[in-house]
Scaffold this motif. Structure first.
Motif, PDB file in Angstrom:
ATOM      1  N   MET A   1       0.840  -1.194   0.000  1.00  0.00           N
ATOM      2  CA  MET A   1       0.000   0.000   0.000  1.00  0.00           C
ATOM      3  C   MET A   1       0.874   1.241   0.000  1.00  0.00           C
ATOM      4  N   LEU A   2       0.391   2.310  -0.638  1.00  0.00           N
ATOM      5  CA  LEU A   2       1.184   3.524  -0.722  1.00  0.00           C
ATOM      6  C   LEU A   2       1.514   4.057   0.658  1.00  0.00           C
ATOM      7  N   SER A   3       2.771   4.443   0.832  1.00  0.00           N
ATOM      8  CA  SER A   3       3.156   5.119   2.054  1.00  0.00           C
ATOM      9  C   SER A   3       2.573   6.524   2.022  1.00  0.00           C
ATOM     10  N   VAL A   4       2.032   6.971   3.140  1.00  0.00           N
ATOM     11  CA  VAL A   4       1.459   8.306   3.241  1.00  0.00           C
ATOM     12  C   VAL A   4       2.288   9.099   4.228  1.00  0.00           C
ATOM     13  N   PHE A   5       2.901  10.169   3.758  1.00  0.00           N
ATOM     14  CA  PHE A   5       3.757  10.980   4.610  1.00  0.00           C
ATOM     15  C   PHE A   5       3.052  12.297   4.904  1.00  0.00           C
ATOM     16  N   ARG A   6       2.936  12.656   6.175  1.00  0.00           N
ATOM     17  CA  ARG A   6       2.360  13.934   6.536  1.00  0.00           C
ATOM     18  C   ARG A   6       3.421  15.014   6.388  1.00  0.00           C
ATOM     19  N   HIS A   7       3.007  16.140   5.879  1.00  0.00           N
ATOM     20  CA  HIS A   7       3.959  17.217   5.674  1.00  0.00           C
ATOM     21  C   HIS A   7       3.205  18.529   5.682  1.00  0.00           C
ATOM     22  N   THR A   8       3.919  19.627   5.738  1.00  0.00           N
ATOM     23  CA  THR A   8       3.305  20.939   5.763  1.00  0.00           C
ATOM     24  C   THR A   8       3.641  21.658   4.477  1.00  0.00           C
TER      25      THR A   8
ATOM     26  N   SER B   1     -16.796  13.985  11.401  1.00  0.00           N
ATOM     27  CA  SER B   1     -15.393  13.685  11.700  1.00  0.00           C
ATOM     28  C   SER B   1     -14.586  13.469  10.417  1.00  0.00           C
ATOM     29  N   LEU B   2     -15.229  12.950   9.371  1.00  0.00           N
ATOM     30  CA  LEU B   2     -14.548  12.804   8.089  1.00  0.00           C
ATOM     31  C   LEU B   2     -14.192  14.171   7.513  1.00  0.00           C
ATOM     32  N   VAL B   3     -15.139  15.087   7.536  1.00  0.00           N
ATOM     33  CA  VAL B   3     -14.903  16.426   6.999  1.00  0.00           C
ATOM     34  C   VAL B   3     -13.834  17.156   7.812  1.00  0.00           C
ATOM     35  N   GLN B   4     -13.854  16.962   9.127  1.00  0.00           N
ATOM     36  CA  GLN B   4     -12.827  17.580   9.959  1.00  0.00           C
ATOM     37  C   GLN B   4     -11.445  17.010   9.617  1.00  0.00           C
ATOM     38  N   ALA B   5     -11.380  15.706   9.406  1.00  0.00           N
ATOM     39  CA  ALA B   5     -10.102  15.089   9.041  1.00  0.00           C
ATOM     40  C   ALA B   5      -9.614  15.632   7.695  1.00  0.00           C
ATOM     41  N   LEU B   6     -10.513  15.763   6.727  1.00  0.00           N
ATOM     42  CA  LEU B   6     -10.134  16.283   5.423  1.00  0.00           C
ATOM     43  C   LEU B   6      -9.646  17.725   5.502  1.00  0.00           C
ATOM     44  N   ALA B   7     -10.284  18.515   6.334  1.00  0.00           N
ATOM     45  CA  ALA B   7      -9.957  19.944   6.411  1.00  0.00           C
ATOM     46  C   ALA B   7      -8.529  20.196   6.876  1.00  0.00           C
ATOM     47  N   PHE B   8      -7.904  19.214   7.509  1.00  0.00           N
ATOM     48  CA  PHE B   8      -6.534  19.383   7.984  1.00  0.00           C
ATOM     49  C   PHE B   8      -5.592  18.330   7.401  1.00  0.00           C
ATOM     50  N   LEU B   9      -6.062  17.588   6.386  1.00  0.00           N
ATOM     51  CA  LEU B   9      -5.260  16.505   5.830  1.00  0.00           C
ATOM     52  C   LEU B   9      -4.150  17.046   4.935  1.00  0.00           C
ATOM     53  N   GLN B  10      -2.926  16.598   5.184  1.00  0.00           N
ATOM     54  CA  GLN B  10      -1.775  16.935   4.354  1.00  0.00           C
ATOM     55  C   GLN B  10      -0.961  15.658   4.175  1.00  0.00           C
ATOM     56  N   ILE B  11      -0.953  15.142   2.958  1.00  0.00           N
ATOM     57  CA  ILE B  11      -0.311  13.854   2.703  1.00  0.00           C
ATOM     58  C   ILE B  11       0.517  13.914   1.426  1.00  0.00           C
ATOM     59  N   ASP B  12       1.407  12.954   1.305  1.00  0.00           N
ATOM     60  CA  ASP B  12       2.175  12.792   0.075  1.00  0.00           C
ATOM     61  C   ASP B  12       1.978  11.359  -0.407  1.00  0.00           C
ATOM     62  N   LEU B  13       1.337  11.222  -1.569  1.00  0.00           N
ATOM     63  CA  LEU B  13       1.082   9.901  -2.138  1.00  0.00           C
ATOM     64  C   LEU B  13       2.258   9.533  -3.044  1.00  0.00           C
ATOM     65  N   ALA B  14       3.354   9.160  -2.420  1.00  0.00           N
ATOM     66  CA  ALA B  14       4.550   8.733  -3.159  1.00  0.00           C
ATOM     67  C   ALA B  14       4.942   9.729  -4.240  1.00  0.00           C
ATOM     68  N   GLY B  15       4.996  11.009  -3.865  1.00  0.00           N
ATOM     69  CA  GLY B  15       5.436  12.038  -4.796  1.00  0.00           C
ATOM     70  C   GLY B  15       4.328  12.911  -5.341  1.00  0.00           C
ATOM     71  N   PHE B  16       3.076  12.586  -5.050  1.00  0.00           N
ATOM     72  CA  PHE B  16       1.958  13.440  -5.459  1.00  0.00           C
ATOM     73  C   PHE B  16       1.334  14.026  -4.189  1.00  0.00           C
ATOM     74  N   PRO B  17       1.695  15.267  -3.832  1.00  0.00           N
ATOM     75  CA  PRO B  17       1.194  15.854  -2.584  1.00  0.00           C
ATOM     76  C   PRO B  17      -0.245  16.322  -2.701  1.00  0.00           C
ATOM     77  N   VAL B  18      -0.991  16.116  -1.635  1.00  0.00           N
ATOM     78  CA  VAL B  18      -2.367  16.597  -1.521  1.00  0.00           C
ATOM     79  C   VAL B  18      -2.513  17.236  -0.147  1.00  0.00           C
TER      80      VAL B  18
END
Length: 393
Positions: A1-8, A346-363
Protein backbone atom coordinates in the motif's frame (compact mmCIF):
# COMPACT_ATOMS: atom_id res chain seq x y z
CA UNK A 1 0.00 0.00 0.00
CA UNK A 2 1.18 3.52 -0.72
CA UNK A 3 3.16 5.12 2.05
CA UNK A 4 1.46 8.31 3.24
CA UNK A 5 3.76 10.98 4.61
CA UNK A 6 2.36 13.93 6.54
CA UNK A 7 3.96 17.22 5.67
CA UNK A 8 3.31 20.94 5.76
CA UNK A 9 2.83 22.94 2.58
CA UNK A 10 2.94 26.74 2.93
CA UNK A 11 0.25 27.16 0.26
CA UNK A 12 -2.30 25.58 2.59
CA UNK A 13 -1.52 27.33 5.86
CA UNK A 14 -4.88 27.26 7.70
CA UNK A 15 -6.68 30.46 8.64
CA UNK A 16 -6.86 30.32 12.44
CA UNK A 17 -10.30 31.88 12.81
CA UNK A 18 -11.84 29.68 10.12
CA UNK A 19 -10.18 26.60 11.60
CA UNK A 20 -11.54 27.29 15.08
CA UNK A 21 -15.02 27.91 13.73
CA UNK A 22 -15.00 24.68 11.71
CA UNK A 23 -13.65 22.62 14.60
CA UNK A 24 -16.32 24.00 16.93
CA UNK A 25 -19.09 23.36 14.43
CA UNK A 26 -17.97 19.82 13.80
CA UNK A 27 -17.59 19.09 17.50
CA UNK A 28 -21.14 20.31 18.03
CA UNK A 29 -22.38 18.03 15.26
CA UNK A 30 -20.61 15.09 16.85
CA UNK A 31 -22.18 15.77 20.24
CA UNK A 32 -25.66 16.14 18.77
CA UNK A 33 -25.18 12.96 16.75
CA UNK A 34 -24.02 10.97 19.71
CA UNK A 35 -22.72 7.49 18.98
CA UNK A 36 -25.39 6.59 16.42
CA UNK A 37 -23.87 5.06 13.31
CA UNK A 38 -24.03 7.27 10.25
CA UNK A 39 -25.93 6.34 7.11
CA UNK A 40 -23.76 4.11 4.95
CA UNK A 41 -21.66 2.87 7.87
CA UNK A 42 -22.05 -0.59 9.40
CA UNK A 43 -19.81 -2.75 11.55
CA UNK A 44 -17.98 -4.07 8.50
CA UNK A 45 -18.56 -1.56 5.68
CA UNK A 46 -18.39 2.10 4.65
CA UNK A 47 -20.43 2.70 1.51
CA UNK A 48 -19.92 5.64 -0.89
CA UNK A 49 -22.33 6.82 -3.56
CA UNK A 50 -20.96 7.49 -7.05
CA UNK A 51 -23.27 9.05 -9.66
CA UNK A 52 -21.57 9.76 -12.96
CA UNK A 53 -21.52 9.07 -16.69
CA UNK A 54 -21.51 5.33 -17.39
CA UNK A 55 -23.21 5.87 -20.75
CA UNK A 56 -23.23 8.64 -23.35
CA UNK A 57 -20.36 10.73 -24.78
CA UNK A 58 -18.63 11.21 -21.41
CA UNK A 59 -18.90 7.56 -20.35
CA UNK A 60 -15.17 6.96 -20.61
CA UNK A 61 -14.55 9.45 -17.82
CA UNK A 62 -17.06 7.89 -15.44
CA UNK A 63 -15.94 4.35 -16.18
CA UNK A 64 -12.28 5.24 -15.79
CA UNK A 65 -12.83 7.08 -12.52
CA UNK A 66 -14.83 4.14 -11.17
CA UNK A 67 -12.25 1.54 -12.25
CA UNK A 68 -9.38 3.40 -10.59
CA UNK A 69 -11.21 4.01 -7.32
CA UNK A 70 -12.45 0.42 -7.21
CA UNK A 71 -8.90 -0.88 -7.67
CA UNK A 72 -7.53 1.14 -4.76
CA UNK A 73 -10.41 0.20 -2.48
CA UNK A 74 -9.87 -3.47 -3.40
CA UNK A 75 -6.23 -3.16 -2.28
CA UNK A 76 -7.28 -1.60 1.03
CA UNK A 77 -10.09 -4.08 1.59
CA UNK A 78 -7.81 -7.06 0.99
CA UNK A 79 -5.56 -5.75 3.78
CA UNK A 80 -8.43 -5.56 6.28
CA UNK A 81 -10.12 -2.33 5.27
CA UNK A 82 -10.14 0.85 7.36
CA UNK A 83 -10.64 0.24 11.08
CA UNK A 84 -11.97 -3.19 10.14
CA UNK A 85 -14.47 -1.91 7.56
CA UNK A 86 -14.29 -2.49 3.82
CA UNK A 87 -14.94 0.49 1.56
CA UNK A 88 -17.49 -0.02 -1.22
CA UNK A 89 -19.03 2.02 -4.03
CA UNK A 90 -22.70 2.19 -4.94
CA UNK A 91 -22.65 3.23 -8.62
CA UNK A 92 -25.43 5.01 -10.53
CA UNK A 93 -25.44 6.24 -14.15
CA UNK A 94 -26.48 9.82 -14.96
CA UNK A 95 -25.38 9.82 -18.64
CA UNK A 96 -23.85 13.26 -17.97
CA UNK A 97 -27.33 14.79 -17.69
CA UNK A 98 -27.83 17.10 -14.66
CA UNK A 99 -31.51 16.23 -14.13
CA UNK A 100 -30.61 12.56 -13.77
CA UNK A 101 -27.71 13.46 -11.49
CA UNK A 102 -30.01 15.33 -9.15
CA UNK A 103 -32.61 12.56 -9.13
CA UNK A 104 -30.06 9.80 -8.43
CA UNK A 105 -28.37 11.90 -5.73
CA UNK A 106 -31.63 12.51 -3.89
CA UNK A 107 -32.43 8.80 -4.02
CA UNK A 108 -29.04 7.81 -2.59
CA UNK A 109 -29.25 10.32 0.25
CA UNK A 110 -32.87 9.68 1.22
CA UNK A 111 -32.33 5.91 1.11
CA UNK A 112 -29.73 6.21 3.87
CA UNK A 113 -27.49 3.88 1.89
CA UNK A 114 -24.37 6.04 1.58
CA UNK A 115 -21.92 7.74 3.93
CA UNK A 116 -20.63 10.25 1.38
CA UNK A 117 -20.83 11.12 -2.33
CA UNK A 118 -17.68 10.47 -4.32
CA UNK A 119 -16.34 10.77 -7.86
CA UNK A 120 -19.04 12.62 -9.77
CA UNK A 121 -18.17 13.73 -13.32
CA UNK A 122 -18.76 17.20 -14.72
CA UNK A 123 -19.58 20.81 -13.91
CA UNK A 124 -23.31 20.93 -14.80
CA UNK A 125 -23.86 17.63 -13.03
CA UNK A 126 -22.02 18.83 -9.93
CA UNK A 127 -24.02 22.05 -9.95
CA UNK A 128 -27.14 19.88 -9.83
CA UNK A 129 -25.90 17.55 -7.08
CA UNK A 130 -23.94 19.84 -4.79
CA UNK A 131 -26.90 21.84 -3.36
CA UNK A 132 -28.64 18.57 -2.49
CA UNK A 133 -25.55 17.30 -0.69
CA UNK A 134 -25.04 20.59 1.14
CA UNK A 135 -28.64 20.72 2.33
CA UNK A 136 -28.38 17.16 3.68
CA UNK A 137 -24.85 17.78 5.07
CA UNK A 138 -23.42 14.85 3.14
CA UNK A 139 -19.76 15.13 2.06
CA UNK A 140 -19.39 15.78 -1.67
CA UNK A 141 -15.93 14.50 -2.47
CA UNK A 142 -13.47 14.79 -5.34
CA UNK A 143 -15.66 15.43 -8.40
CA UNK A 144 -14.04 15.22 -11.84
CA UNK A 145 -14.32 18.95 -12.57
CA UNK A 146 -12.21 22.04 -12.08
CA UNK A 147 -15.14 24.45 -11.77
CA UNK A 148 -14.85 27.43 -9.46
CA UNK A 149 -18.37 26.91 -8.11
CA UNK A 150 -17.05 23.92 -6.13
CA UNK A 151 -14.10 25.93 -4.81
CA UNK A 152 -15.22 29.49 -4.11
CA UNK A 153 -16.70 30.15 -1.70
CA UNK A 154 -15.36 27.23 0.33
CA UNK A 155 -18.18 24.85 1.26
CA UNK A 156 -17.60 22.86 4.49
CA UNK A 157 -18.88 19.61 2.93
CA UNK A 158 -17.20 19.89 -0.50
CA UNK A 159 -13.60 18.86 -1.27
CA UNK A 160 -11.67 18.70 -4.55
CA UNK A 161 -8.39 16.88 -5.18
CA UNK A 162 -7.71 18.07 -8.74
CA UNK A 163 -6.41 21.46 -9.87
CA UNK A 164 -8.99 23.96 -11.10
CA UNK A 165 -9.79 24.90 -14.69
CA UNK A 166 -8.30 28.30 -13.91
CA UNK A 167 -5.05 26.50 -13.05
CA UNK A 168 -5.22 24.49 -16.27
CA UNK A 169 -6.01 27.42 -18.57
CA UNK A 170 -3.28 29.58 -17.03
CA UNK A 171 -0.68 26.85 -17.55
CA UNK A 172 -1.79 26.21 -21.12
CA UNK A 173 -1.98 29.87 -22.17
CA UNK A 174 1.47 30.47 -20.70
CA UNK A 175 2.91 27.76 -22.93
CA UNK A 176 0.83 28.75 -26.01
CA UNK A 177 1.99 32.33 -25.90
CA UNK A 178 5.55 31.90 -24.65
CA UNK A 179 6.59 28.76 -26.56
CA UNK A 180 4.53 29.11 -29.74
CA UNK A 181 3.94 32.85 -29.90
CA UNK A 182 0.21 32.37 -30.54
CA UNK A 183 -2.11 35.34 -30.14
CA UNK A 184 -5.26 34.50 -32.16
CA UNK A 185 -6.89 31.97 -29.82
CA UNK A 186 -10.51 31.07 -30.56
CA UNK A 187 -12.89 29.14 -28.29
CA UNK A 188 -15.11 26.19 -29.20
CA UNK A 189 -17.14 25.45 -26.09
CA UNK A 190 -19.92 23.32 -24.70
CA UNK A 191 -22.86 25.67 -24.16
CA UNK A 192 -23.35 25.22 -20.43
CA UNK A 193 -21.74 25.97 -17.07
CA UNK A 194 -18.70 23.81 -17.89
CA UNK A 195 -18.02 25.85 -21.00
CA UNK A 196 -18.59 29.13 -19.20
CA UNK A 197 -16.19 28.20 -16.40
CA UNK A 198 -13.33 27.33 -18.75
CA UNK A 199 -14.13 30.36 -20.90
CA UNK A 200 -13.71 32.57 -17.83
CA UNK A 201 -10.35 30.98 -17.04
CA UNK A 202 -9.18 31.27 -20.66
CA UNK A 203 -10.30 34.90 -20.96
CA UNK A 204 -8.52 35.77 -17.70
CA UNK A 205 -5.28 34.07 -18.74
CA UNK A 206 -5.33 35.84 -22.12
CA UNK A 207 -6.18 39.20 -20.54
CA UNK A 208 -3.14 38.97 -18.28
CA UNK A 209 -1.10 38.86 -21.49
CA UNK A 210 -3.04 41.73 -23.09
CA UNK A 211 -4.91 39.35 -25.39
CA UNK A 212 -8.57 38.39 -25.80
CA UNK A 213 -10.56 35.46 -27.19
CA UNK A 214 -10.28 35.81 -30.96
CA UNK A 215 -13.56 34.10 -31.86
CA UNK A 216 -16.19 31.93 -30.21
CA UNK A 217 -18.62 29.16 -31.19
CA UNK A 218 -20.77 26.79 -29.14
CA UNK A 219 -22.09 23.24 -29.26
CA UNK A 220 -24.81 21.65 -27.18
CA UNK A 221 -23.94 19.23 -24.39
CA UNK A 222 -23.98 15.59 -25.60
CA UNK A 223 -24.35 16.73 -29.26
CA UNK A 224 -21.90 15.79 -32.01
CA UNK A 225 -23.33 18.34 -34.46
CA UNK A 226 -20.25 20.57 -34.70
CA UNK A 227 -20.25 21.61 -38.39
CA UNK A 228 -21.89 25.02 -37.88
CA UNK A 229 -19.61 25.87 -34.95
CA UNK A 230 -16.47 24.99 -36.89
CA UNK A 231 -17.65 27.03 -39.88
CA UNK A 232 -18.25 30.00 -37.60
CA UNK A 233 -14.73 29.79 -36.19
CA UNK A 234 -13.19 29.42 -39.65
CA UNK A 235 -14.38 32.93 -40.54
CA UNK A 236 -12.09 34.41 -37.86
CA UNK A 237 -9.04 32.42 -39.08
CA UNK A 238 -7.64 31.57 -35.63
CA UNK A 239 -4.15 30.25 -35.03
CA UNK A 240 -5.42 28.05 -32.21
CA UNK A 241 -8.75 26.64 -31.02
CA UNK A 242 -9.24 26.09 -27.32
CA UNK A 243 -11.85 23.35 -27.03
CA UNK A 244 -14.18 22.77 -24.06
CA UNK A 245 -16.29 19.62 -24.18
CA UNK A 246 -16.13 15.83 -24.38
CA UNK A 247 -13.77 13.56 -26.29
CA UNK A 248 -16.33 12.59 -28.93
CA UNK A 249 -17.09 16.24 -29.63
CA UNK A 250 -13.42 17.14 -29.94
CA UNK A 251 -12.74 14.27 -32.33
CA UNK A 252 -15.71 15.36 -34.46
CA UNK A 253 -14.56 19.00 -34.39
CA UNK A 254 -11.03 18.15 -35.51
CA UNK A 255 -12.30 16.04 -38.41
CA UNK A 256 -14.68 18.81 -39.44
CA UNK A 257 -11.90 21.40 -39.25
CA UNK A 258 -9.66 19.32 -41.49
CA UNK A 259 -12.45 18.75 -44.03
CA UNK A 260 -13.30 22.45 -44.12
CA UNK A 261 -9.68 23.55 -44.50
CA UNK A 262 -9.41 25.23 -41.10
CA UNK A 263 -5.72 25.00 -40.23
CA UNK A 264 -5.46 25.68 -36.48
CA UNK A 265 -3.88 23.93 -33.52
CA UNK A 266 -6.24 22.40 -30.95
CA UNK A 267 -5.84 22.71 -27.17
CA UNK A 268 -8.07 21.44 -24.38
CA UNK A 269 -8.30 20.74 -20.66
CA UNK A 270 -8.21 17.45 -18.78
CA UNK A 271 -11.97 16.90 -18.76
CA UNK A 272 -11.87 15.92 -22.42
CA UNK A 273 -10.77 12.41 -21.40
CA UNK A 274 -7.34 11.91 -22.92
CA UNK A 275 -7.33 8.16 -23.47
CA UNK A 276 -10.86 8.04 -24.86
CA UNK A 277 -10.09 10.98 -27.14
CA UNK A 278 -7.03 9.22 -28.56
CA UNK A 279 -9.11 6.12 -29.28
CA UNK A 280 -11.95 8.14 -30.79
CA UNK A 281 -9.80 10.47 -32.93
CA UNK A 282 -7.18 8.02 -34.19
CA UNK A 283 -4.45 9.68 -36.24
CA UNK A 284 -6.50 12.88 -36.42
CA UNK A 285 -5.73 13.44 -32.76
CA UNK A 286 -1.99 13.85 -33.26
CA UNK A 287 -0.76 17.32 -32.32
CA UNK A 288 -3.55 18.12 -29.85
CA UNK A 289 -2.27 19.53 -26.55
CA UNK A 290 -4.11 18.50 -23.37
CA UNK A 291 -3.53 19.79 -19.84
CA UNK A 292 -3.59 17.11 -17.13
CA UNK A 293 -4.09 17.26 -13.36
CA UNK A 294 -2.36 13.98 -12.50
CA UNK A 295 1.02 12.59 -13.65
CA UNK A 296 1.36 10.31 -16.66
CA UNK A 297 -0.16 6.88 -15.93
CA UNK A 298 2.77 5.42 -17.89
CA UNK A 299 5.55 6.97 -15.78
CA UNK A 300 7.03 3.95 -14.03
CA UNK A 301 9.74 6.03 -12.38
CA UNK A 302 7.04 6.94 -9.83
CA UNK A 303 6.21 4.57 -6.97
CA UNK A 304 2.62 5.78 -7.20
CA UNK A 305 2.36 4.76 -10.85
CA UNK A 306 4.04 1.40 -10.30
CA UNK A 307 1.51 0.48 -7.62
CA UNK A 308 -1.36 1.88 -9.69
CA UNK A 309 -0.34 -0.22 -12.69
CA UNK A 310 -0.10 -3.31 -10.50
CA UNK A 311 -3.64 -2.80 -9.18
CA UNK A 312 -5.57 -1.59 -12.23
CA UNK A 313 -6.45 -3.84 -15.18
CA UNK A 314 -4.34 -3.07 -18.25
CA UNK A 315 -7.42 -2.14 -20.28
CA UNK A 316 -8.32 0.54 -17.71
CA UNK A 317 -4.90 2.23 -17.47
CA UNK A 318 -5.26 5.94 -18.25
CA UNK A 319 -5.60 9.43 -16.83
CA UNK A 320 -9.20 9.04 -15.62
CA UNK A 321 -8.58 5.81 -13.73
CA UNK A 322 -5.38 7.23 -12.21
CA UNK A 323 -7.37 10.18 -10.92
CA UNK A 324 -9.94 7.81 -9.43
CA UNK A 325 -7.14 5.79 -7.82
CA UNK A 326 -5.62 8.93 -6.25
CA UNK A 327 -9.05 10.13 -5.08
CA UNK A 328 -9.64 6.79 -3.37
CA UNK A 329 -6.24 6.95 -1.65
CA UNK A 330 -7.04 10.42 -0.30
CA UNK A 331 -10.44 9.26 0.96
CA UNK A 332 -8.89 6.27 2.75
CA UNK A 333 -6.29 8.49 4.43
CA UNK A 334 -9.04 10.81 5.69
CA UNK A 335 -11.24 7.91 6.80
CA UNK A 336 -8.39 6.57 8.91
CA UNK A 337 -7.98 9.99 10.52
CA UNK A 338 -11.73 10.16 11.19
CA UNK A 339 -11.35 7.36 13.77
CA UNK A 340 -12.84 3.93 14.45
CA UNK A 341 -16.40 5.30 14.67
CA UNK A 342 -16.51 7.62 11.66
CA UNK A 343 -19.18 10.24 11.21
CA UNK A 344 -19.66 12.60 8.32
CA UNK A 345 -18.56 15.45 10.57
CA UNK A 346 -15.39 13.69 11.70
CA UNK A 347 -14.55 12.80 8.09
CA UNK A 348 -14.90 16.43 7.00
CA UNK A 349 -12.83 17.58 9.96
CA UNK A 350 -10.10 15.09 9.04
CA UNK A 351 -10.13 16.28 5.42
CA UNK A 352 -9.96 19.94 6.41
CA UNK A 353 -6.53 19.38 7.98
CA UNK A 354 -5.26 16.51 5.83
CA UNK A 355 -1.77 16.93 4.35
CA UNK A 356 -0.31 13.85 2.70
CA UNK A 357 2.18 12.79 0.07
CA UNK A 358 1.08 9.90 -2.14
CA UNK A 359 4.55 8.73 -3.16
CA UNK A 360 5.44 12.04 -4.80
CA UNK A 361 1.96 13.44 -5.46
CA UNK A 362 1.19 15.85 -2.58
CA UNK A 363 -2.37 16.60 -1.52
CA UNK A 364 -3.06 19.17 1.16
CA UNK A 365 -6.26 20.82 2.40
CA UNK A 366 -6.98 23.46 4.98
CA UNK A 367 -10.20 24.90 6.44
CA UNK A 368 -9.88 27.82 4.03
CA UNK A 369 -8.78 25.82 0.96
CA UNK A 370 -10.60 22.64 -0.08
CA UNK A 371 -8.58 22.06 -3.26
CA UNK A 372 -5.90 19.50 -2.51
CA UNK A 373 -3.63 19.95 -5.53
CA UNK A 374 -2.81 22.68 -8.03
CA UNK A 375 -0.49 20.52 -10.15
CA UNK A 376 -0.89 20.82 -13.93
CA UNK A 377 0.98 18.77 -16.53
CA UNK A 378 0.95 19.46 -20.29
CA UNK A 379 0.79 16.62 -22.82
CA UNK A 380 0.85 16.40 -26.60
CA UNK A 381 -0.81 13.59 -28.52
CA UNK A 382 1.68 11.85 -30.78
CA UNK A 383 1.33 8.46 -32.49
CA UNK A 384 -1.56 7.47 -30.26
CA UNK A 385 0.12 8.44 -26.99
CA UNK A 386 -0.20 11.42 -24.65
CA UNK A 387 3.41 12.51 -24.30
CA UNK A 388 4.32 14.80 -21.37
CA UNK A 389 6.06 17.96 -22.60
CA UNK A 390 7.81 20.83 -20.83
CA UNK A 391 7.82 23.05 -23.89
CA UNK A 392 5.33 23.28 -26.77
CA UNK A 393 6.56 22.98 -30.36
Amino acid sequence: MLSVFRHTLPRHRPGLAVGRWLAAALLSALVVGGLRAEDGVSDDEVRLGMVNAQSGPAAGLGKGLHAGALAYFARVNSAGGVHGRRVSLLLRDDSYEPARTAEQTRQLITSGAVFALFGYVGTPTSRAAMPIALQAEVPYLFPFTGAEVLRKPVHPWVFNVRASYFDETEAMVERMTRDLGLSKVALLMQDDSFGETVKSGLAGALHRRELKIHGEARVQRNSLDVAAAVAELKRSQPEAIFFVGTYKQLAAAIRQARVSGLDARFFTVSFVGTDNFITEAGLAGDGVHISQVVPSPQDRTSALIRQYQADVAAADIGYASLEGYIDAAVFVAALREAGPQPTRASLVQALAFLQIDLAGFPVAFSPSNHQGSDAVFITRVAAGQAVPVDRLR
